[in-house]
Design an enzyme around this catalytic site. Structure first.
Site, PDB file in Angstrom:
ATOM      1  N   HIS A  39      21.990  10.492  28.068  1.00 35.01           N
ATOM      2  CA  HIS A  39      21.568  11.797  28.609  1.00 35.01           C
ATOM      3  C   HIS A  39      22.611  12.872  28.294  1.00 35.01           C
ATOM      4  O   HIS A  39      22.270  13.995  27.931  1.00 35.01           O
ATOM      5  CB  HIS A  39      21.429  11.729  30.134  1.00 35.01           C
ATOM      6  CG  HIS A  39      20.335  10.836  30.622  1.00 35.01           C
ATOM      7  ND1 HIS A  39      20.576   9.709  31.360  1.00 35.01           N
ATOM      8  CD2 HIS A  39      18.996  10.911  30.488  1.00 35.01           C
ATOM      9  CE1 HIS A  39      19.429   9.126  31.671  1.00 35.01           C
ATOM     10  NE2 HIS A  39      18.454   9.833  31.144  1.00 35.01           N
ATOM     11  N   GLN A  63      15.918   9.408  21.058  1.00 35.57           N
ATOM     12  CA  GLN A  63      15.168   8.569  20.113  1.00 35.57           C
ATOM     13  C   GLN A  63      14.856   7.191  20.709  1.00 35.57           C
ATOM     14  O   GLN A  63      13.950   6.520  20.251  1.00 35.57           O
ATOM     15  CB  GLN A  63      15.974   8.439  18.809  1.00 35.57           C
ATOM     16  CG  GLN A  63      15.455   7.438  17.799  1.00 35.57           C
ATOM     17  CD  GLN A  63      14.051   7.761  17.285  1.00 35.57           C
ATOM     18  OE1 GLN A  63      13.619   8.915  17.310  1.00 35.57           O
ATOM     19  NE2 GLN A  63      13.330   6.736  16.854  1.00 35.57           N
ATOM     20  N   GLN A  98       7.459   8.007  23.101  1.00 36.05           N
ATOM     21  CA  GLN A  98       7.420   9.257  23.874  1.00 36.05           C
ATOM     22  C   GLN A  98       7.646  10.458  22.945  1.00 36.05           C
ATOM     23  O   GLN A  98       6.979  11.493  23.064  1.00 36.05           O
ATOM     24  CB  GLN A  98       8.498   9.209  24.960  1.00 36.05           C
ATOM     25  CG  GLN A  98       8.749  10.513  25.684  1.00 36.05           C
ATOM     26  CD  GLN A  98       9.635  10.345  26.900  1.00 36.05           C
ATOM     27  OE1 GLN A  98       9.179   9.860  27.925  1.00 36.05           O
ATOM     28  NE2 GLN A  98      10.900  10.719  26.811  1.00 36.05           N
ATOM     29  N   ARG A 108      17.608   2.205  33.441  1.00 36.41           N
ATOM     30  CA  ARG A 108      17.150   0.917  33.979  1.00 36.41           C
ATOM     31  C   ARG A 108      18.199  -0.182  33.814  1.00 36.41           C
ATOM     32  O   ARG A 108      18.108  -1.211  34.489  1.00 36.41           O
ATOM     33  CB  ARG A 108      15.842   0.486  33.322  1.00 36.41           C
ATOM     34  CG  ARG A 108      14.655   1.319  33.791  1.00 36.41           C
ATOM     35  CD  ARG A 108      13.339   0.730  33.306  1.00 36.41           C
ATOM     36  NE  ARG A 108      12.202   1.354  33.957  1.00 36.41           N
ATOM     37  CZ  ARG A 108      11.537   2.408  33.481  1.00 36.41           C
ATOM     38  NH1 ARG A 108      11.908   2.962  32.341  1.00 36.41           N
ATOM     39  NH2 ARG A 108      10.510   2.913  34.145  1.00 36.41           N
TER      40      ARG A 108
HETATM   41  O1  PAF Z   1      12.386  10.211  29.193  1.00 31.61           O
HETATM   42  C1  PAF Z   1      12.331  10.449  30.414  1.00 31.61           C
HETATM   43  O2  PAF Z   1      13.309  10.308  31.156  1.00 31.61           O
HETATM   44  C2  PAF Z   1      11.018  10.886  31.037  1.00 31.61           C
HETATM   45  O3  PAF Z   1       9.941  10.215  30.470  1.00 31.61           O
HETATM   46  C3  PAF Z   1      10.811  12.421  30.980  1.00 31.61           C
HETATM   47  C4  PAF Z   1      10.714  12.914  29.550  1.00 31.61           C
HETATM   48  C5  PAF Z   1      11.963  13.112  31.683  1.00 31.61           C
HETATM   49  C6  PAF Z   1       9.504  12.786  31.689  1.00 31.61           C
HETATM   50  O4  PAF Z   1       9.503  12.396  33.013  1.00 31.61           O
END
Ligand code: PAF
Length: 301
Positions: A36, A147, A152, A186
């Site tokens: 992040h 990535q 997603q 997780r």
């Molecule tokens: O990747 C994530 O953490 C989630 O799927 C997101 C993009 C914040 C949407 O809730």
């Protein structure tokens, strides 16, 4: 750093920041790790101001999934973001994001049902819906995603294109633990023994990557290599999928010559983990050097 809880406050704060320069958004569900933070740092390097959202989005969890068990670390997350010099942190309640009676959802047909969408029906409908809401609230110039969540990324790219969102979607490389394990919130739910076993995902990808480096292009051979690595874990690691697909359509490909996404998902105990590796097109198909050696290197296994 300002922390904002309501949509109205966040809209006003973003509007005011956008008057003086560009704004980058990193949407997250919190329990922040270095993956992040790599999004946040890239956003800071490329924009005048940075907003981060932390919202564990209930609509992307099916009943029985880990919505309640998903790690929540708001105080620690706030301190990390403050230290990164983030301008705005948005942590809305569920009621704020889904006002009572809300029945409008965003569905990326086809793509949304592939890979994780096949294993987790409705997951990408929830992701696309909440990300569309965040884009409407923040109006970022650029939005940053990892990535690691390759499916997603494909779904959100399609959504941005189809719904004409005026922003650039920036995808940042997977950040790995020293063991090669892809960073994920997780991972906090893994026991020490499970964490060791979780290395099977990156090992499977690395085994396939070595074959690619040695000239193998057939998807079937690569799948067999990944599957044999993942099934070699005494039942602690339970396979969800190991696929070789097109990175944009997420449909299976017969070979990797024009580029492919090698994607794996597996349960380690009660925790479902994903990982992937991008194989670039062969030079003959696309005149570009492959980033495979760096990705193998990053796995450290
Ligand atoms: O990747 C994530 O953490 C989630 O799927 C997101 C993009 C914040 C949407 O809730």
């Amino acid at each position: 750093m300002k922390t904002l809880f309501t949509v109205r406050e966040m809209q006003a704060a973003c509007r005011s920041l956008r008057q003086t320069g560009s704004l980058g958004l990193a949407p997250t569900m919190g329990a922040l790790h270095d993956g992040h933070l790599s999004l946040v740092r890239r956003a800071a390097a490329e924009n005048d101001a940075v907003a981060v959202s932390i919202f564990v989005n209930p609509t992307q969890f099916a009943p029985g999934e880990d919505y309640d068990a998903y790690p929540r670390r708001l105080a620690e997350d706030g301190a990390k973001l403050e230290a990164e010099g983030v301008d705005l942190l948005f942590t809305p309640s569920v009621e704020e994001m889904y006002p009572s009676g809300a029945t409008t959802f965003v569905e990326v047909a086809g793509l949304g049902d592939r890979l994780d969408g096949a294993s987790r029906p409705g997951h990408f409908r929830g992701v696309a819906t909440v990300v569309a809401k965040l884009f409407h609230i923040v109006h970022p110039d650029r939005a940053y995603f990892g990535q690691k969540d390759a499916a997603q990324v494909a779904v959100l790219r399609a959504m941005v294109r189809d719904l004409l969102f005026p922003l650039q979607l920036v995808v940042c490389p997977i950040v790995r633990e020293p063991s090669g394990l892809a960073m994920s919130s997780r991972n906090l739910n893994l026991s020490a023994a499970e964490r060791d076993r979780a290395g099977a995902l990156s090992r499977a990808l690395q085994t396939a990557a070595r074959l690619v480096r040695d000239g193998e292009t057939g998807a079937a051979a690569l799948r067999v290599a990944m599957l044999s690595q993942l099934s070699n874990e005494d039942g602690v690691v339970r396979l969800d999928y190991a696929e070789v697909v097109h990175p944009e359509t997420l449909l299976p490909v017969a070979d990797t010559r024009q580029g492919a996404l090698l994607a794996v998902a597996a349960w380690v105990g009660q925790t479902r983990l994903i990982d992937n590796l991008l194989v670039e097109a062969l030079p003959a198909e696309r005149p570009q050097s492959a980033s495979l050696p760096e990705q193998i290197e990053a796995m450290h296994v």
